[in-house]
Design a protein around this motif. Structure first.
Motif, PDB file in Angstrom:
ATOM      1  N   SER A  17       9.358   8.022 -18.955  1.00 26.39           N
ATOM      2  CA  SER A  17      10.079   9.339 -18.207  1.00 26.39           C
ATOM      3  C   SER A  17      10.989   9.923 -19.031  1.00 26.39           C
ATOM      4  CB  SER A  17      10.936   8.967 -17.086  1.00 26.39           C
ATOM      5  OG  SER A  17      10.024   8.390 -15.968  1.00 26.39           O
ATOM      6  N   ARG A  67       4.017  14.872 -11.110  1.00 29.80           N
ATOM      7  CA  ARG A  67       4.694  14.216 -12.237  1.00 29.80           C
ATOM      8  C   ARG A  67       6.006  14.827 -12.625  1.00 29.80           C
ATOM      9  NH1 ARG A  67       2.413  13.308 -16.969  1.00 29.80           N
ATOM     10  NH2 ARG A  67       1.218  15.469 -17.077  1.00 29.80           N
ATOM     11  N   ASN A  84       8.027  12.352 -15.292  1.00 28.08           N
ATOM     12  CA  ASN A  84       7.639  11.209 -15.104  1.00 28.08           C
ATOM     13  C   ASN A  84       6.182  10.974 -15.241  1.00 28.08           C
ATOM     14  OD1 ASN A  84      10.272  10.555 -13.928  1.00 28.08           O
ATOM     15  ND2 ASN A  84       9.726  11.293 -11.805  1.00 28.08           N
ATOM     16  N   SER A  85       5.862   9.737 -15.374  1.00 27.73           N
ATOM     17  CA  SER A  85       4.505   9.266 -15.865  1.00 27.73           C
ATOM     18  C   SER A  85       3.825  10.042 -16.819  1.00 27.73           C
ATOM     19  CB  SER A  85       3.501   9.360 -14.655  1.00 27.73           C
ATOM     20  OG  SER A  85       4.121   8.491 -13.357  1.00 27.73           O
TER      21      SER A  85
END
Length: 124
Positions: A17, A67, A84-85
């Motif tokens: 992240s 995400r 994120n991800s």
């Protein structure tokens, strides 16, 4: 005139992240929709996300939906992109942009002011 300064870029492994921030100058920040765009080497600049002037509405590209999260703090003149991800294909220079209109847009031509960009690199 609005000046935009991005921060928070860096290198991260896939699945990790990063949080990008954009600080805006000027007293009319709350009147502007804000957007994030990105440009990878050899590719055109593409839309990532945008948020309305009030912060009540946000849009995302299909590639980041679920995400990434965009938010803004009108008291601090900042807009944030929580990522994120992360995937290797998210690697790009990320740009913050301001639009002299309260509604968000996914079109780069709709934005009036741009930051210098911050590099995000995601390794596999």
């Amino acid at each position: 005139q609005v000046q935009l300064v991005e921060s928070g870029g860096g290198s991260v492994q896939a699945g990790g992240s990063l949080t990008l921030s954009c600080a805006a100058s000027g007293r009319t920040f709350s009147n502007y929709a804000m957007g994030w765009f990105r440009q990878a080497p050899g590719k055109e600049r593409e839309f990532v996300s945008a948020i309305s002037a009030s912060g009540g509405g946000a849009v995302y590209s299909d590639s980041v939906k679920g995400r990434f999260t965009i938010s803004r703090d009108n008291a601090k003149n900042t807009v944030t992109l929580q990522m994120n991800s992360l995937k290797p294909e998210d690697t790009a220079v990320y740009y913050c942009a301001a639009r002299r209109n309260p509604s968000p847009s996914s079109q780069a031509y709709a934005y009036n002011y741009w930051g210098q960009g911050t590099q995000v690199t995601v390794s596999s």
